[in-house]
Design a protein around this motif. Structure first.
Motif, PDB file in Angstrom:
ATOM      1  N   GLY A 105       0.785  -1.178  -0.135  1.00 49.11           N
ATOM      2  CA  GLY A 105       0.048   0.055  -0.177  1.00 49.11           C
ATOM      3  C   GLY A 105       0.841   1.367   0.025  1.00 49.11           C
ATOM      4  O   GLY A 105       0.562   2.245  -0.852  1.00 49.11           O
ATOM      5  N   ALA A 106       1.811   1.337   0.828  1.00 48.39           N
ATOM      6  CA  ALA A 106       2.860   2.393   0.853  1.00 48.39           C
ATOM      7  C   ALA A 106       3.544   2.357  -0.436  1.00 48.39           C
ATOM      8  O   ALA A 106       3.686   3.677  -1.135  1.00 48.39           O
ATOM      9  CB  ALA A 106       3.710   2.223   2.190  1.00 48.39           C
ATOM     10  N   TYR A 107       4.083   1.218  -1.095  1.00 43.93           N
ATOM     11  CA  TYR A 107       4.620   1.463  -2.287  1.00 43.93           C
ATOM     12  C   TYR A 107       3.542   1.849  -3.398  1.00 43.93           C
ATOM     13  O   TYR A 107       4.232   2.825  -4.133  1.00 43.93           O
ATOM     14  CB  TYR A 107       5.377   0.086  -2.749  1.00 43.93           C
ATOM     15  CG  TYR A 107       5.774  -0.044  -3.962  1.00 43.93           C
ATOM     16  CD1 TYR A 107       7.080   0.799  -4.276  1.00 43.93           C
ATOM     17  CD2 TYR A 107       5.037  -0.744  -4.915  1.00 43.93           C
ATOM     18  CE1 TYR A 107       7.719   0.522  -5.418  1.00 43.93           C
ATOM     19  CE2 TYR A 107       5.620  -0.875  -6.145  1.00 43.93           C
ATOM     20  CZ  TYR A 107       7.103  -0.394  -6.317  1.00 43.93           C
ATOM     21  OH  TYR A 107       7.568  -0.644  -7.691  1.00 43.93           O
ATOM     22  N   LEU A 108       2.538   1.662  -3.557  1.00 44.77           N
ATOM     23  CA  LEU A 108       1.439   1.985  -4.256  1.00 44.77           C
ATOM     24  C   LEU A 108       1.378   3.596  -4.376  1.00 44.77           C
ATOM     25  O   LEU A 108       1.337   4.101  -5.485  1.00 44.77           O
ATOM     26  CB  LEU A 108       0.029   1.337  -4.072  1.00 44.77           C
ATOM     27  CG  LEU A 108      -0.928   1.749  -5.016  1.00 44.77           C
ATOM     28  CD1 LEU A 108      -0.861   1.294  -6.375  1.00 44.77           C
ATOM     29  CD2 LEU A 108      -2.376   1.123  -4.627  1.00 44.77           C
ATOM     30  N   ARG A 109       1.338   4.059  -3.361  1.00 48.88           N
ATOM     31  CA  ARG A 109       1.242   5.528  -3.097  1.00 48.88           C
ATOM     32  C   ARG A 109       2.443   6.206  -3.697  1.00 48.88           C
ATOM     33  O   ARG A 109       1.968   7.256  -4.425  1.00 48.88           O
ATOM     34  CB  ARG A 109       1.039   6.091  -1.426  1.00 48.88           C
ATOM     35  CG  ARG A 109       0.690   7.367  -1.592  1.00 48.88           C
ATOM     36  CD  ARG A 109       0.544   7.681   0.134  1.00 48.88           C
ATOM     37  NE  ARG A 109      -0.610   7.214   0.582  1.00 48.88           N
ATOM     38  CZ  ARG A 109      -0.614   6.328   1.525  1.00 48.88           C
ATOM     39  NH1 ARG A 109       0.307   5.649   2.007  1.00 48.88           N
ATOM     40  NH2 ARG A 109      -1.701   5.743   2.224  1.00 48.88           N
ATOM     41  N   GLU A 110       3.332   5.836  -3.569  1.00 51.49           N
ATOM     42  CA  GLU A 110       4.555   6.378  -4.064  1.00 51.49           C
ATOM     43  C   GLU A 110       4.571   6.078  -5.658  1.00 51.49           C
ATOM     44  O   GLU A 110       4.923   7.119  -6.316  1.00 51.49           O
ATOM     45  CB  GLU A 110       5.999   5.725  -3.509  1.00 51.49           C
ATOM     46  CG  GLU A 110       6.160   5.679  -1.903  1.00 51.49           C
ATOM     47  CD  GLU A 110       7.421   5.027  -1.438  1.00 51.49           C
ATOM     48  OE1 GLU A 110       7.944   4.509  -2.453  1.00 51.49           O
ATOM     49  OE2 GLU A 110       7.461   4.861  -0.320  1.00 51.49           O
ATOM     50  N   VAL A 111       4.385   4.821  -6.101  1.00 52.01           N
ATOM     51  CA  VAL A 111       4.189   4.977  -7.663  1.00 52.01           C
ATOM     52  C   VAL A 111       3.243   5.715  -8.213  1.00 52.01           C
ATOM     53  O   VAL A 111       3.599   6.373  -9.252  1.00 52.01           O
ATOM     54  CB  VAL A 111       4.154   3.279  -7.779  1.00 52.01           C
ATOM     55  CG1 VAL A 111       4.040   3.010  -9.388  1.00 52.01           C
ATOM     56  CG2 VAL A 111       5.485   2.412  -7.430  1.00 52.01           C
ATOM     57  N   TYR A 112       1.984   5.591  -7.732  1.00 52.36           N
ATOM     58  CA  TYR A 112       1.132   6.391  -8.290  1.00 52.36           C
ATOM     59  C   TYR A 112       1.363   7.803  -8.221  1.00 52.36           C
ATOM     60  O   TYR A 112       0.771   8.696  -9.189  1.00 52.36           O
ATOM     61  CB  TYR A 112      -0.565   5.980  -7.555  1.00 52.36           C
ATOM     62  CG  TYR A 112      -1.246   4.965  -8.304  1.00 52.36           C
ATOM     63  CD1 TYR A 112      -0.653   4.075  -9.343  1.00 52.36           C
ATOM     64  CD2 TYR A 112      -2.265   4.292  -7.803  1.00 52.36           C
ATOM     65  CE1 TYR A 112      -1.036   3.041  -9.693  1.00 52.36           C
ATOM     66  CE2 TYR A 112      -3.141   3.331  -8.362  1.00 52.36           C
ATOM     67  CZ  TYR A 112      -2.438   2.663  -9.335  1.00 52.36           C
ATOM     68  OH  TYR A 112      -3.097   1.471 -10.156  1.00 52.36           O
ATOM     69  N   THR A 113       1.678   8.369  -7.295  1.00 49.34           N
ATOM     70  CA  THR A 113       2.051   9.926  -6.983  1.00 49.34           C
ATOM     71  C   THR A 113       3.276  10.312  -8.009  1.00 49.34           C
ATOM     72  O   THR A 113       2.990  11.304  -8.891  1.00 49.34           O
ATOM     73  CB  THR A 113       2.541  10.213  -5.605  1.00 49.34           C
ATOM     74  OG1 THR A 113       1.679   9.735  -4.799  1.00 49.34           O
ATOM     75  CG2 THR A 113       3.068  11.433  -5.427  1.00 49.34           C
ATOM     76  N   ALA A 114       4.139   9.249  -8.252  1.00 48.30           N
ATOM     77  CA  ALA A 114       5.157   9.614  -9.221  1.00 48.30           C
ATOM     78  C   ALA A 114       4.763   9.418 -10.627  1.00 48.30           C
ATOM     79  O   ALA A 114       4.854  10.228 -11.661  1.00 48.30           O
ATOM     80  CB  ALA A 114       6.424   8.440  -9.078  1.00 48.30           C
ATOM     81  N   MET A 115       3.638   8.473 -11.008  1.00 41.39           N
ATOM     82  CA  MET A 115       3.279   8.481 -12.279  1.00 41.39           C
ATOM     83  C   MET A 115       2.273   9.548 -12.640  1.00 41.39           C
ATOM     84  O   MET A 115       2.403  10.264 -13.568  1.00 41.39           O
ATOM     85  CB  MET A 115       2.416   7.270 -12.317  1.00 41.39           C
ATOM     86  CG  MET A 115       3.259   5.837 -12.487  1.00 41.39           C
ATOM     87  SD  MET A 115       1.929   4.322 -12.489  1.00 41.39           S
ATOM     88  CE  MET A 115       0.750   4.770 -13.947  1.00 41.39           C
ATOM     89  N   GLN A 116       1.568  10.049 -11.784  1.00 44.47           N
ATOM     90  CA  GLN A 116       0.742  11.362 -11.932  1.00 44.47           C
ATOM     91  C   GLN A 116       1.651  12.653 -12.166  1.00 44.47           C
ATOM     92  O   GLN A 116       1.281  13.379 -12.954  1.00 44.47           O
ATOM     93  CB  GLN A 116      -0.265  11.538 -10.603  1.00 44.47           C
ATOM     94  CG  GLN A 116      -1.436  10.651 -10.723  1.00 44.47           C
ATOM     95  CD  GLN A 116      -2.157  10.373  -9.357  1.00 44.47           C
ATOM     96  OE1 GLN A 116      -2.021  11.351  -8.632  1.00 44.47           O
ATOM     97  NE2 GLN A 116      -2.532   9.102  -8.954  1.00 44.47           N
ATOM     98  N   LYS A 117       2.773  12.859 -11.453  1.00 46.19           N
ATOM     99  CA  LYS A 117       3.729  13.948 -11.460  1.00 46.19           C
ATOM    100  C   LYS A 117       4.254  13.769 -12.992  1.00 46.19           C
ATOM    101  O   LYS A 117       4.457  15.098 -13.610  1.00 46.19           O
ATOM    102  CB  LYS A 117       4.703  13.678 -10.365  1.00 46.19           C
ATOM    103  CG  LYS A 117       4.170  14.244  -9.204  1.00 46.19           C
ATOM    104  CD  LYS A 117       5.272  14.203  -8.184  1.00 46.19           C
ATOM    105  CE  LYS A 117       4.937  14.964  -6.819  1.00 46.19           C
ATOM    106  NZ  LYS A 117       5.965  14.986  -5.745  1.00 46.19           N
ATOM    107  N   GLN A 118       4.645  12.513 -13.350  1.00 44.83           N
ATOM    108  CA  GLN A 118       5.303  12.428 -14.915  1.00 44.83           C
ATOM    109  C   GLN A 118       4.179  12.798 -15.938  1.00 44.83           C
ATOM    110  O   GLN A 118       4.426  13.495 -16.785  1.00 44.83           O
ATOM    111  CB  GLN A 118       5.863  11.022 -14.725  1.00 44.83           C
ATOM    112  CG  GLN A 118       6.435  10.827 -16.184  1.00 44.83           C
ATOM    113  CD  GLN A 118       7.200   9.340 -16.248  1.00 44.83           C
ATOM    114  OE1 GLN A 118       6.769   8.551 -15.456  1.00 44.83           O
ATOM    115  NE2 GLN A 118       7.988   9.350 -17.317  1.00 44.83           N
ATOM    116  N   GLY A 119       3.151  12.377 -15.552  1.00 40.03           N
ATOM    117  CA  GLY A 119       1.763  12.501 -16.527  1.00 40.03           C
ATOM    118  C   GLY A 119       1.499  14.028 -16.666  1.00 40.03           C
ATOM    119  O   GLY A 119       1.232  14.448 -17.921  1.00 40.03           O
ATOM    120  N   ALA A 120       1.609  14.852 -15.566  1.00 41.68           N
ATOM    121  CA  ALA A 120       1.517  16.196 -15.688  1.00 41.68           C
ATOM    122  C   ALA A 120       2.203  16.846 -16.366  1.00 41.68           C
ATOM    123  O   ALA A 120       2.055  17.918 -16.950  1.00 41.68           O
ATOM    124  CB  ALA A 120       1.048  16.691 -14.243  1.00 41.68           C
ATOM    125  N   SER A 121       3.500  16.523 -16.304  1.00 43.19           N
ATOM    126  CA  SER A 121       4.785  17.203 -16.650  1.00 43.19           C
ATOM    127  C   SER A 121       4.937  16.727 -18.393  1.00 43.19           C
ATOM    128  O   SER A 121       5.724  17.262 -19.024  1.00 43.19           O
ATOM    129  CB  SER A 121       5.981  16.892 -16.046  1.00 43.19           C
ATOM    130  OG  SER A 121       6.519  15.638 -15.919  1.00 43.19           O
TER     131      SER A 121
END
Length: 323
Positions: free
Chosen positions: A306-322
């Motif tokens: 769960g903690a790892y998922l939060r990290e991965v999804y946060t990073a994916m969203q930041k990458q997608g936004a940029s």
């Protein structure tokens, strides 16, 4: 080929919520707390999934308005609650067999025969279920609609599926997908009819690269965007090798689930055509966080994954936004 991330302007950082959609378990304070906890894991999309039961794999009637299936009011509540929490929604009505037979085995003679159950009879009932759900999806502004899930024997009924997709488009204006089963991506002959190819990616932990190579060829040939509509692993020893087996004997193990998540996300991170993930799954009635270490199911709540998922999804969203 336009990827799904490019088409949507974001990756699908998703989780399935509420399965199997048992009447009385949605639209409650516990269900609201469960969905909020899911959203807190950087989940920006959710597949709201529920099942209607036909009696056996050879039945042709799907009483989708009967118990134990959730009511329309409960479905609307779940959609609105997800949107209130900032998530986009895939509405995913699914058919199950009440006798426990997996839906992939629903099947009839290839050609209709008088006085025998037939594909035409079954699709007539399935059509009513799916179109009813599609109308709810349209009324509630749902972003994506899934017309079926892991219907392996039914996959070959191309004429029926094409007709159904056309009828869905008559009542629903969002993206349409079909969730084929694992290993079946190259066997569906009507991908051109839908907007998004999706599949259940329950692949053994050490086979991801080979399967991604295979799926990539299918996606490239179709010209359609792709995502994993289902993917995940129980938190149980041995499950990383058989992630689709929810009854596999083994001890509860958060490490096993984390190991699988890491392998899956790392393998997919080099494949830009993978437009996202809708992980399996998050229940409407969530266990207490202090019980997480003993829970051996798919939900990552309170577990290392769960903690790892939060990290991965946060990073994916930041990458997608940029991007």
């Amino acid at each position: 080929m336009t990827t799904l991330t490019e088409r949507l302007g974001e990756p699908v950082c998703g989780m399935t919520w509420g399965w199997v959609g048992t009447r009385g378990t949605w639209a409650t304070p516990d269900a609201a707390a469960s969905m909020a906890a899911m959203a807190d894991h950087a989940v920006s999309w959710t597949a709201i999934a529920y099942a209607a039961n036909q009696a056996t794999a050879f039945s042709t009637e799907i009483p989708f308005d009967a118990e134990p299936t959730v009511t329309d009011d409960e479905i609307v509540w779940a959609i609105r609650e997800a949107k209130r929490l900032g998530m986009k929604v895939v509405l995913k009505p699914v058919v199950n067999c009440a006798d426990g037979t997996w839906r992939a085995h629903i099947g009839f003679f290839d050609r209709d025969v008088p006085n025998e159950p037939s594909w035409s009879d079954w699709f007539a009932s399935y059509r009513e279920f799916i179109l009813h759900s599609a109308r709810i999806a349209e009324a509630e502004g749902v972003e994506m609609f899934c017309i079926g899930c892991e219907m392996v024997r039914a996959d070959g009924q191309e004429v029926h599926w094409r007709r159904l997709v056309s009828e869905v488009r008559g009542v629903y204006s969002g993206l349409v997908t079909y969730n084929c089963d694992k290993y079946q991506e190259g066997h569906v002959t009507w991908w051109d009819a839908v907007d998004v190819i999706s599949s259940s990616g329950y692949y053994p932990i050490d086979t991801w690269e080979a399967h991604l190579d295979r799926i990539e060829r299918v996606v490239a040939a179709s010209g359609k965007p792709f995502l994993f509509m289902e993917v995940g692993c129980p938190s149980r020893t041995g499950s990383a090798e058989l992630p689709n087996d929810w009854a596999l004997p083994g001890a509860a193990s958060g490490h096993e689930q984390l190991r699988y998540y890491r392998a899956m996300f790392e393998a997919c991170s080099t494949r830009p055509w993978v437009g996202g993930f809708v992980l399996w799954d998050w229940p409407a009635a969530l266990y207490a966080v202090e019980d997480a270490a003993a829970n051996d199911d798919y939900c990552p709540y309170g577990k290392p994954a769960g903690a790892y998922l939060r990290e991965v999804y946060t990073a994916m969203q930041k990458q997608g936004a940029s991007a």
